[in-house]
Every structure is written in C-alpha cells, then in structure tokens.
Design a protein around this motif. Sequence first.
Motif, PDB file in Angstrom:
ATOM      1  N   TRP A 228       0.399   1.356 -21.204  1.00 43.20           N
ATOM      2  CA  TRP A 228      -0.207   0.462 -22.200  1.00 43.20           C
ATOM      3  C   TRP A 228       0.699  -0.742 -22.444  1.00 43.20           C
ATOM      4  O   TRP A 228       1.910  -0.565 -22.526  1.00 43.20           O
ATOM      5  N   PRO A 229       0.229  -1.979 -22.494  1.00 44.36           N
ATOM      6  CA  PRO A 229      -1.176  -2.406 -22.449  1.00 44.36           C
ATOM      7  C   PRO A 229      -1.643  -2.818 -21.044  1.00 44.36           C
ATOM      8  O   PRO A 229      -2.696  -3.438 -20.910  1.00 44.36           O
ATOM      9  N   ASN A 230      -0.843  -2.510 -20.002  1.00 45.98           N
ATOM     10  CA  ASN A 230      -1.221  -2.928 -18.648  1.00 45.98           C
ATOM     11  C   ASN A 230      -2.593  -2.407 -18.244  1.00 45.98           C
ATOM     12  O   ASN A 230      -3.356  -3.095 -17.557  1.00 45.98           O
ATOM     13  N   ILE A 231      -2.900  -1.196 -18.651  1.00 47.21           N
ATOM     14  CA  ILE A 231      -4.159  -0.588 -18.232  1.00 47.21           C
ATOM     15  C   ILE A 231      -5.360  -1.412 -18.708  1.00 47.21           C
ATOM     16  O   ILE A 231      -6.401  -1.453 -18.042  1.00 47.21           O
ATOM     17  N   VAL A 232      -5.192  -2.078 -19.856  1.00 42.89           N
ATOM     18  CA  VAL A 232      -6.265  -2.934 -20.361  1.00 42.89           C
ATOM     19  C   VAL A 232      -6.285  -4.264 -19.613  1.00 42.89           C
ATOM     20  O   VAL A 232      -7.341  -4.746 -19.185  1.00 42.89           O
ATOM     21  N   GLY A 233      -5.105  -4.844 -19.430  1.00 46.76           N
ATOM     22  CA  GLY A 233      -5.029  -6.140 -18.763  1.00 46.76           C
ATOM     23  C   GLY A 233      -5.462  -6.102 -17.308  1.00 46.76           C
ATOM     24  O   GLY A 233      -6.007  -7.081 -16.792  1.00 46.76           O
ATOM     25  N   LEU A 234      -5.223  -4.963 -16.632  1.00 49.12           N
ATOM     26  CA  LEU A 234      -5.562  -4.842 -15.210  1.00 49.12           C
ATOM     27  C   LEU A 234      -6.921  -4.187 -14.969  1.00 49.12           C
ATOM     28  O   LEU A 234      -7.350  -4.080 -13.820  1.00 49.12           O
ATOM     29  N   ALA A 235      -7.578  -3.758 -16.027  1.00 48.48           N
ATOM     30  CA  ALA A 235      -8.888  -3.115 -15.875  1.00 48.48           C
ATOM     31  C   ALA A 235      -9.919  -3.979 -15.145  1.00 48.48           C
ATOM     32  O   ALA A 235     -10.768  -3.443 -14.424  1.00 48.48           O
ATOM     33  N   PRO A 236      -9.887  -5.328 -15.302  1.00 51.95           N
ATOM     34  CA  PRO A 236     -10.871  -6.134 -14.566  1.00 51.95           C
ATOM     35  C   PRO A 236     -10.805  -5.968 -13.048  1.00 51.95           C
ATOM     36  O   PRO A 236     -11.820  -6.167 -12.373  1.00 51.95           O
ATOM     37  N   VAL A 237      -9.644  -5.608 -12.493  1.00 49.39           N
ATOM     38  CA  VAL A 237      -9.540  -5.487 -11.038  1.00 49.39           C
ATOM     39  C   VAL A 237     -10.471  -4.405 -10.499  1.00 49.39           C
ATOM     40  O   VAL A 237     -11.315  -4.676  -9.635  1.00 49.39           O
ATOM     41  N   ALA A 264     -18.241  -8.277   1.663  1.00 45.96           N
ATOM     42  CA  ALA A 264     -17.120  -7.646   2.365  1.00 45.96           C
ATOM     43  C   ALA A 264     -15.837  -8.440   2.146  1.00 45.96           C
ATOM     44  O   ALA A 264     -14.756  -7.850   1.930  1.00 45.96           O
ATOM     45  N   MET A 265     -15.930  -9.765   2.187  1.00 47.79           N
ATOM     46  CA  MET A 265     -14.747 -10.590   1.910  1.00 47.79           C
ATOM     47  C   MET A 265     -14.263 -10.372   0.488  1.00 47.79           C
ATOM     48  O   MET A 265     -13.054 -10.330   0.230  1.00 47.79           O
ATOM     49  N   GLY A 266     -15.198 -10.225  -0.453  1.00 46.84           N
ATOM     50  CA  GLY A 266     -14.822  -9.971  -1.829  1.00 46.84           C
ATOM     51  C   GLY A 266     -14.084  -8.649  -1.997  1.00 46.84           C
ATOM     52  O   GLY A 266     -13.109  -8.561  -2.745  1.00 46.84           O
ATOM     53  N   LEU A 267     -14.535  -7.612  -1.282  1.00 53.09           N
ATOM     54  CA  LEU A 267     -13.851  -6.318  -1.345  1.00 53.09           C
ATOM     55  C   LEU A 267     -12.433  -6.427  -0.793  1.00 53.09           C
ATOM     56  O   LEU A 267     -11.489  -5.844  -1.346  1.00 53.09           O
ATOM     57  N   PHE A 268     -12.273  -7.173   0.288  1.00 56.54           N
ATOM     58  CA  PHE A 268     -10.931  -7.371   0.849  1.00 56.54           C
ATOM     59  C   PHE A 268     -10.057  -8.155  -0.127  1.00 56.54           C
ATOM     60  O   PHE A 268      -8.869  -7.840  -0.291  1.00 56.54           O
ATOM     61  N   LEU A 269     -10.623  -9.157  -0.771  1.00 61.12           N
ATOM     62  CA  LEU A 269      -9.845  -9.955  -1.722  1.00 61.12           C
ATOM     63  C   LEU A 269      -9.360  -9.090  -2.880  1.00 61.12           C
ATOM     64  O   LEU A 269      -8.179  -9.157  -3.261  1.00 61.12           O
ATOM     65  N   MET A 270     -10.233  -8.273  -3.440  1.00 64.40           N
ATOM     66  CA  MET A 270      -9.835  -7.443  -4.568  1.00 64.40           C
ATOM     67  C   MET A 270      -8.817  -6.381  -4.146  1.00 64.40           C
ATOM     68  O   MET A 270      -7.888  -6.066  -4.902  1.00 64.40           O
ATOM     69  N   SER A 271      -8.976  -5.830  -2.942  1.00 62.73           N
ATOM     70  CA  SER A 271      -7.984  -4.871  -2.439  1.00 62.73           C
ATOM     71  C   SER A 271      -6.636  -5.548  -2.247  1.00 62.73           C
ATOM     72  O   SER A 271      -5.576  -4.970  -2.560  1.00 62.73           O
ATOM     73  N   TYR A 272      -6.666  -6.773  -1.740  1.00 60.72           N
ATOM     74  CA  TYR A 272      -5.439  -7.554  -1.519  1.00 60.72           C
ATOM     75  C   TYR A 272      -4.744  -7.831  -2.852  1.00 60.72           C
ATOM     76  O   TYR A 272      -3.517  -7.689  -2.969  1.00 60.72           O
ATOM     77  N   ILE A 273      -5.524  -8.203  -3.862  1.00 59.70           N
ATOM     78  CA  ILE A 273      -4.967  -8.454  -5.186  1.00 59.70           C
ATOM     79  C   ILE A 273      -4.362  -7.172  -5.755  1.00 59.70           C
ATOM     80  O   ILE A 273      -3.281  -7.183  -6.353  1.00 59.70           O
ATOM     81  N   GLY A 274      -5.046  -6.049  -5.555  1.00 51.63           N
ATOM     82  CA  GLY A 274      -4.533  -4.777  -6.040  1.00 51.63           C
ATOM     83  C   GLY A 274      -3.206  -4.405  -5.414  1.00 51.63           C
ATOM     84  O   GLY A 274      -2.285  -3.941  -6.100  1.00 51.63           O
TER      85      GLY A 274
END
Length: 336
Positions: A228-237, A264-274
């Motif tokens: 906490w509070p990271n879990i809230v701030g990173l929940a959008p990912v 598919a590009m969006g899924l790769f982008l979000m995985s990359y950000i994660g």
Amino acid sequence: MTDVALDLIPVWSVILGIGVFFYVLLDGFDLGVGMLYGFAPEASKDLLMNSVAPIWDGNETWLILGGVGLLAVFPLAYAIIIPAVYFPILAMLLGLIFRGVSFEFRFRQPHVRRFWNGGFAVGSAVAAFAQGAVLGAMIQGFKVSGRNFAGTSFDWLTPFSVFTGIALMLGYGLLGACWLILKTEGDVQAWARRMGRIAFIAVLIAIGVVSVWTPLMDAGIAARWFSWPNIVGLAPVPLITLAIAYGTWRALNGDSQAGPFAGAMGLFLMSYIGIAISLYPMLVRPVYTLWDAASAPSTQVFLLIGTLFLLPVIIMYSAWSYWVFRGKVRGDMGYH
C-alpha cells in the motif's frame, strides 16, 4: 554523482526502451507469421510469405539499435548480460540467419522448397523462443561478482526462462495471426482468425502465469505491486490489460480488419509496461541499476547527438515502407 543537468540516463532509457519495443512488435509479427507458416495450408504459403516479404529485414534494424545502444550506453550491463545469455543469443542469431536464408532460397530452389519452408518456420520459432528465454533470464537476475558474471553458461536455463520463451512464441504467434487478418482476405483470413483465437487464449494464460510467477520469485517485486498504496496506483495496469483483452477477443470474433492487430499490440504494450514497472531501475538484477551500468556522461552526450540524427531516419524509412506496401496481399504478388 553527475550533475542533474547532465543525467541522460532517463533519456537513454526511453530511447532504448522504445527501440526494443518497436523490435518486439515489428519483428515479432513477422516471426509470428514464420511460425504460423509451418501450420498453414500449402496453397496459402506464398501469400503468407508475401505478406512480410517487403518489410521483414527492415524490422530487424531495431534489434541492431538495441544491441549497439546497450553496448555503448550501458557497457557494464552488456559485459555481464551477454556472457550470461550467450547460448540463447547464439540460438537467436542462428535462427534469424537460417530464417533469412530459407526466405531467399525458397524462391530460388523450388525443387527443395519443402526443406526451406521448414527452415523458415523452425528458424522463426527458435529466434522467438530464444528472445523469450533472454527476457526470463533478465527478470530472474544474474550471479555477479564485482563487475563480472559469476555464473555458468546454463544459469539462464530455468523453468521460468523456458516458460517465458514459450510465452513469447505464443505472443508472436498472436501478432502474426493478427497481421495476416489485416493483410489477407477470404479463406486465408478466416484461417488466421482461428489461429489468432487459439493464440489469444494461450497468451492470456501465459500473461497470467508470468504475472503471478514473477512476484513469487522476488519479494521486492511483490512489494512494488502489492504494498500500500502501490496496489492502488498500479491497479490501472491490469485493468487496462483486461479491457484490451476483451476488445481484442471481440475483434477476433467479428469482422474487424485492423482491430485484432491493434489489440495484440496493446497487450504487448501493457505487458512491456508491467515488466518495466517490476524491474525499474535495475538493469542487471539484483546488483546494478541503470545509473550504475552507464557509460561516462561525455560518451552519452556524444552518442545522443548521433542518435538524434539517426533515429528519425529509421522511423521515416520504416514508416515509408509500410505505407508503400499497405493494403491487402494478393496471390499474384511475387517476390523478386
């Protein structure tokens, strides 16, 4: 410590991060087409090949940018990472070479086309798996003594790195199928949609497994995501990832031409950000940060000047090639 005004590490992190991401997307989909090529009906193989023929070699420019940038800007990281993942990198390069040779000789030696067809598919699969294994090794970290790699040549070979290798193969397969949906019509497009749905389900499972496995391996990563509070701030990912996954699934089951590829590009982008969130600011886990592994500020400035001239050229000719060869691929489009 260098003066804040001279701190170019964030700039170089963005440049190299974008370069690696562009490589993963662009060469990823043509490696995906290569892997799917091995499962494609014989009558459609020429069409699959022609869908990537004008642009596949240009996509690998981004790999060169990433490798040279790592060597020049983060030499300590390069000196540790390359010996640690020597064998998967060697396998990747051999796969890319054999894939390129197969691409050319398939057209010039029709009497042994079946062999070169297999070489194209196998080379694509080996390169994709090796890249995923390197990613897994970087996530799990390296044994370091001082400024040297202290492990063995097979430290990279773990259940996690094998799984990330397979996961990236599935991800590239999804990108390749979605690219074929965008570039083909009729029976080939219908086949690509079926393959895309299969790959999509497998990719979602893989994303879920890696998302759970990674924090289980490292308490620091777990704390970053779930304290906490990271879990809230990173929940959008994860929430955005689920929304993109829902839209991609609908596009794969509908009539959209570009929607599946965008998803598919969006899924790769979000995985990359994660992955970036999990690892930052470490470059060589668990010892060296980006700042620890960087070259001298004067070197960074010198390289940045050249890169600021070179990078727009790469982007422009890449964009131009995609513009010139836009639209659907036809069976009568030959490769010469």
